[in-house]
Write a protein that holds these residues in place. Sequence first.
Motif, PDB file in Angstrom:
ATOM      1  N   PHE A  52       0.841  -1.079   0.025  1.00 53.28           N
ATOM      2  CA  PHE A  52       0.151  -0.249   0.087  1.00 53.28           C
ATOM      3  C   PHE A  52       0.798   1.232   0.098  1.00 53.28           C
ATOM      4  O   PHE A  52       0.409   2.330   0.116  1.00 53.28           O
ATOM      5  CB  PHE A  52      -0.920  -0.051   1.300  1.00 53.28           C
ATOM      6  N   SER A  53       2.213   1.116  -0.204  1.00 50.62           N
ATOM      7  CA  SER A  53       2.958   2.342  -0.061  1.00 50.62           C
ATOM      8  C   SER A  53       3.003   2.912   1.094  1.00 50.62           C
ATOM      9  O   SER A  53       3.151   4.236   1.345  1.00 50.62           O
ATOM     10  CB  SER A  53       2.872   3.215  -1.423  1.00 50.62           C
ATOM     11  N   ILE A  54       2.635   2.449   2.369  1.00 47.68           N
ATOM     12  CA  ILE A  54       2.772   3.193   3.609  1.00 47.68           C
ATOM     13  C   ILE A  54       4.116   3.278   4.156  1.00 47.68           C
ATOM     14  O   ILE A  54       4.994   2.365   4.193  1.00 47.68           O
ATOM     15  CB  ILE A  54       1.897   2.442   4.591  1.00 47.68           C
ATOM     16  N   SER A  55       4.316   4.710   4.500  1.00 44.88           N
ATOM     17  CA  SER A  55       5.567   4.952   5.195  1.00 44.88           C
ATOM     18  C   SER A  55       6.045   3.805   6.278  1.00 44.88           C
ATOM     19  O   SER A  55       5.405   3.949   7.185  1.00 44.88           O
ATOM     20  CB  SER A  55       5.690   6.427   5.855  1.00 44.88           C
ATOM     21  N   PRO A  56       7.235   3.406   6.141  1.00 39.07           N
ATOM     22  CA  PRO A  56       7.627   2.518   7.399  1.00 39.07           C
ATOM     23  C   PRO A  56       7.709   3.105   8.645  1.00 39.07           C
ATOM     24  O   PRO A  56       7.332   2.673   9.829  1.00 39.07           O
ATOM     25  CB  PRO A  56       8.827   1.995   6.703  1.00 39.07           C
ATOM     26  N   SER A  57       7.952   4.316   8.701  1.00 40.14           N
ATOM     27  CA  SER A  57       8.009   5.387  10.087  1.00 40.14           C
ATOM     28  C   SER A  57       6.794   5.314  10.479  1.00 40.14           C
ATOM     29  O   SER A  57       6.533   5.195  11.797  1.00 40.14           O
ATOM     30  CB  SER A  57       8.810   6.363   9.862  1.00 40.14           C
ATOM     31  N   LEU A  58       5.628   5.608   9.616  1.00 46.77           N
ATOM     32  CA  LEU A  58       4.304   5.604  10.252  1.00 46.77           C
ATOM     33  C   LEU A  58       3.720   4.385  10.967  1.00 46.77           C
ATOM     34  O   LEU A  58       3.294   4.302  11.826  1.00 46.77           O
ATOM     35  CB  LEU A  58       3.380   6.280   8.935  1.00 46.77           C
ATOM     36  N   SER A  59       3.922   3.362   9.988  1.00 47.37           N
ATOM     37  CA  SER A  59       3.329   2.095  10.310  1.00 47.37           C
ATOM     38  C   SER A  59       4.281   1.507  11.554  1.00 47.37           C
ATOM     39  O   SER A  59       3.739   0.662  12.507  1.00 47.37           O
ATOM     40  CB  SER A  59       3.514   0.879   9.030  1.00 47.37           C
ATOM     41  N   THR A  60       5.600   1.645  11.674  1.00 45.17           N
ATOM     42  CA  THR A  60       6.201   1.057  12.682  1.00 45.17           C
ATOM     43  C   THR A  60       5.694   1.754  14.120  1.00 45.17           C
ATOM     44  O   THR A  60       5.431   1.075  15.103  1.00 45.17           O
ATOM     45  CB  THR A  60       7.745   1.639  12.746  1.00 45.17           C
ATOM     46  N   LEU A  61       5.434   3.104  13.990  1.00 43.35           N
ATOM     47  CA  LEU A  61       4.746   3.960  14.986  1.00 43.35           C
ATOM     48  C   LEU A  61       3.318   3.384  15.559  1.00 43.35           C
ATOM     49  O   LEU A  61       3.091   2.955  16.378  1.00 43.35           O
ATOM     50  CB  LEU A  61       4.908   5.225  14.800  1.00 43.35           C
ATOM     51  N   ILE A  62       2.377   3.190  14.578  1.00 42.02           N
ATOM     52  CA  ILE A  62       1.377   2.638  14.933  1.00 42.02           C
ATOM     53  C   ILE A  62       1.140   1.563  15.262  1.00 42.02           C
ATOM     54  O   ILE A  62       0.270   1.148  16.190  1.00 42.02           O
ATOM     55  CB  ILE A  62       0.286   2.839  13.465  1.00 42.02           C
ATOM     56  N   LEU A  63       1.772   0.524  14.792  1.00 39.96           N
ATOM     57  CA  LEU A  63       1.820  -0.960  15.144  1.00 39.96           C
ATOM     58  C   LEU A  63       2.452  -1.004  16.532  1.00 39.96           C
ATOM     59  O   LEU A  63       1.864  -2.173  17.151  1.00 39.96           O
ATOM     60  CB  LEU A  63       2.604  -1.756  14.257  1.00 39.96           C
ATOM     61  N   ASN A  64       3.302  -0.225  16.970  1.00 40.43           N
ATOM     62  CA  ASN A  64       4.126  -0.562  18.170  1.00 40.43           C
ATOM     63  C   ASN A  64       3.480   0.186  19.369  1.00 40.43           C
ATOM     64  O   ASN A  64       3.671  -0.244  20.579  1.00 40.43           O
ATOM     65  CB  ASN A  64       5.578   0.125  18.042  1.00 40.43           C
ATOM     66  N   ILE A  65       2.610   1.195  19.173  1.00 35.67           N
ATOM     67  CA  ILE A  65       2.081   1.940  20.215  1.00 35.67           C
ATOM     68  C   ILE A  65       1.210   0.944  21.196  1.00 35.67           C
ATOM     69  O   ILE A  65       1.642   0.906  22.243  1.00 35.67           O
ATOM     70  CB  ILE A  65       1.225   3.064  19.715  1.00 35.67           C
ATOM     71  N   PRO A  66       0.258   0.261  20.497  1.00 31.32           N
ATOM     72  CA  PRO A  66      -0.611  -0.699  21.326  1.00 31.32           C
ATOM     73  C   PRO A  66       0.137  -1.677  21.815  1.00 31.32           C
ATOM     74  O   PRO A  66       0.095  -2.174  23.210  1.00 31.32           O
ATOM     75  CB  PRO A  66      -1.632  -0.957  20.266  1.00 31.32           C
ATOM     76  N   LEU A  67       1.561  -2.272  21.108  1.00 26.82           N
ATOM     77  CA  LEU A  67       2.118  -3.145  21.838  1.00 26.82           C
ATOM     78  C   LEU A  67       2.640  -2.655  22.895  1.00 26.82           C
ATOM     79  O   LEU A  67       2.928  -3.501  23.997  1.00 26.82           O
ATOM     80  CB  LEU A  67       2.961  -3.899  21.015  1.00 26.82           C
ATOM     81  N   PHE A  68       3.339  -1.548  22.891  1.00 26.06           N
ATOM     82  CA  PHE A  68       3.969  -0.807  23.946  1.00 26.06           C
ATOM     83  C   PHE A  68       3.248  -0.931  25.155  1.00 26.06           C
ATOM     84  O   PHE A  68       3.526  -0.868  26.402  1.00 26.06           O
ATOM     85  CB  PHE A  68       4.610   0.355  23.382  1.00 26.06           C
ATOM     86  N   LEU A  69       1.893  -0.113  25.063  1.00 26.66           N
ATOM     87  CA  LEU A  69       1.129   0.104  26.064  1.00 26.66           C
ATOM     88  C   LEU A  69       0.713  -1.163  26.781  1.00 26.66           C
ATOM     89  O   LEU A  69       0.636  -1.335  27.859  1.00 26.66           O
ATOM     90  CB  LEU A  69      -0.056   0.860  25.555  1.00 26.66           C
ATOM     91  N   LEU A  70       0.283  -2.368  25.951  1.00 27.86           N
ATOM     92  CA  LEU A  70       0.266  -3.665  26.530  1.00 27.86           C
ATOM     93  C   LEU A  70       1.197  -4.121  27.431  1.00 27.86           C
ATOM     94  O   LEU A  70       1.211  -4.855  28.473  1.00 27.86           O
ATOM     95  CB  LEU A  70      -0.139  -4.474  25.348  1.00 27.86           C
TER      96      LEU A  70
END
Length: 289
Positions: A52-70
């Motif tokens: 989907f040509s999604i920026s790796p920096s954006l997807s890295t942050l979005i995917l890791n935030i819920p994992l970090f909080l958990l």
Amino acid sequence: MLTTRLAQVSKTILPILLGTAIYAFGLLYFIIPNKLMEGGVTGITILLKYAFSISPSLSTLILNIPLFLLGWKVLGSRQIVFTGIGIGSLTFFLWLFEQMIKKGWIVPFATEHDYILASLYAGVTLGAGLGLVFRFGGTTGGSDIIARICNRKYGWSMGQVILALDVLIIGISLLYIKKEQILYTLVAVFIASKVIDFIQEGAYSAKAFTIISDHAPEIADLITKDMDRGVTLIPAVGAYSKQAKHMAYCVVARQEIRRLTLIAKSVDPRAFIIINDVHDVHGEGFRED
């Protein structure tokens, strides 16, 4: 006192920042331009880039935030703080290198013929970055958090959880990239693992610590509390002093070497520490048969 504390913290944080910078560079300079892959949550960000040509920096942050909080909720703040630093710095450096590539300041290494060279350099770069991060007690989040939670909640081996996630992600990537690229990815992963081991100053996934100290029980209590690792106290007698004391014996993962050493030295700066390679580990927190 404050200056000394800041100096100690900076000696840990700066190598983690350098490691994530090297890792981010390897992803954007070698991996993505050549349609290679990576495991874990980083592999998901690469798949999102390909599909989907999604920026790796954006997807890295979005995917890791819920994992970090958990992870913060399940594992506690003491275990997760350096993971947060790793996630934040990896996101930043991915964004920084993306901007530099867009402006033409960095030209990624893309090839149509010499993929073996690309995979070799990718492995060295990613391994060097992760090796630094692991050596100084950090992680880049993602599958490491999932593995730690599964180990804490269900007793599953961290190594097996990470391996299963890597296989799953790389398997899904067959929908978007050629199987030849998967084979080159395996070369990169193999090289990266060897470089990580080299930087960690050991060829095995675990290390055994024998700590001889007059304060061994206090050290054992702190290791159990701060690292959630089992420790065995072994009665001993000093040959010269003839005084009874204890030895603390503990086996930890390779990324925990520095952390355990610092804990022991914080309790007893004169502690005598022996570190041995462990060829195979069976039991809680490691391999479970």
